[in-house]
Design a protein around this motif. Sequence first.
Motif, PDB file in Angstrom:
ATOM      1  N   THR A   1       0.849  -1.203   0.000  1.00  0.00           N
ATOM      2  CA  THR A   1       0.000   0.000   0.000  1.00  0.00           C
ATOM      3  C   THR A   1       0.884   1.254   0.000  1.00  0.00           C
ATOM      4  O   THR A   1       1.895   1.297   0.712  1.00  0.00           O
ATOM      5  N   TYR A   2       0.514   2.229  -0.797  1.00  0.00           N
ATOM      6  CA  TYR A   2       1.393   3.373  -1.023  1.00  0.00           C
ATOM      7  C   TYR A   2       1.705   4.125   0.268  1.00  0.00           C
ATOM      8  O   TYR A   2       2.857   4.407   0.581  1.00  0.00           O
TER       9      TYR A   2
ATOM     10  N   PRO B   1      -3.754   5.541   7.118  1.00  0.00           N
ATOM     11  CA  PRO B   1      -2.436   5.752   6.504  1.00  0.00           C
ATOM     12  C   PRO B   1      -1.395   6.171   7.547  1.00  0.00           C
ATOM     13  O   PRO B   1      -1.676   6.985   8.425  1.00  0.00           O
TER      14      PRO B   1
ATOM     15  N   TYR C   1     -12.638   2.598   3.153  1.00  0.00           N
ATOM     16  CA  TYR C   1     -12.235   2.228   1.799  1.00  0.00           C
ATOM     17  C   TYR C   1     -13.148   1.125   1.278  1.00  0.00           C
ATOM     18  O   TYR C   1     -13.392   0.128   1.968  1.00  0.00           O
TER      19      TYR C   1
ATOM     20  N   GLU D   1      -5.130   2.407  -4.172  1.00  0.00           N
ATOM     21  CA  GLU D   1      -3.955   2.498  -3.295  1.00  0.00           C
ATOM     22  C   GLU D   1      -2.921   1.426  -3.633  1.00  0.00           C
ATOM     23  O   GLU D   1      -1.719   1.699  -3.658  1.00  0.00           O
TER      24      GLU D   1
ATOM     25  N   ARG E   1      -1.386   2.306  -6.999  1.00  0.00           N
ATOM     26  CA  ARG E   1      -0.547   3.508  -6.938  1.00  0.00           C
ATOM     27  C   ARG E   1       0.924   3.125  -6.764  1.00  0.00           C
ATOM     28  O   ARG E   1       1.808   3.753  -7.334  1.00  0.00           O
TER      29      ARG E   1
END
Length: 239
Positions: A74-75, A93, A105, A113, A116
């Motif tokens: 996940t970014y 996050p 989400y 995400e 990304r």
Amino acid sequence: MPTSVCNKTVYLTFDTGNMAMAETIAAILQRQQVQATFFVANEKTSRGDFSLDDSWRSYWQKLAQAGHHFGSHTYDHLYFQGDGKAGFVRLKPQFGADAGIGKWYDAPALCAELKRVDGRFHDLTGRHLEPIWRAPGGRTSARLIALAEQCGFQHIAWSRAGFLGDELDSARFPNAVLLEQASRNIQDGDIAMAHLGIWSRKEAWAPAVLEPLIDNLKQRGFCFATLPVMTAKSLPLKP
């Protein structure tokens, strides 16, 4: 000397973390001719930048050229907090504009995400991720895993014996203990997990543990492989 014949397989994996040991780990893998799988997030590093900044371009390029595999972490390093109403999960996050703020989400938001990371990694290396991911902290639910599967990402956890302990307290779990446990307990098909650097550990893990662990496992007849795409049922879950 390590044996040249192997009859067992271990999957060595690394999450980004603070990247303090990134160059050390890459050098060990190259020296040992071992390939691994890296789960990539845009995490703040020990040198003050972020792991997917342009300053890390050559590092990721070298790993990609060496034949390692890569998945999404996940970014913004999203921690799972719980399931919500049907089709939604709550994630927080650790980095980015919404750092520290839990948000809901659905599948499209989660998939964006995950993808990304793929887009940025392709910008840096010209290579796409494998369609696999790992939730930060290993925190998941059946719904979270199912939402990611809607966009083709399969979740990869780690085996109980494969938890290499680099995030544990150094005083209670010194390197010698971690090395002995992993060398003895890892079995055929296990997925091992460590980080490219960890904020919480005072005693540097990688220089003292990684290379002797690889040597010890080779002595036991292990080969090291990158992770294939596997069905969710075949994956060990974090206890």
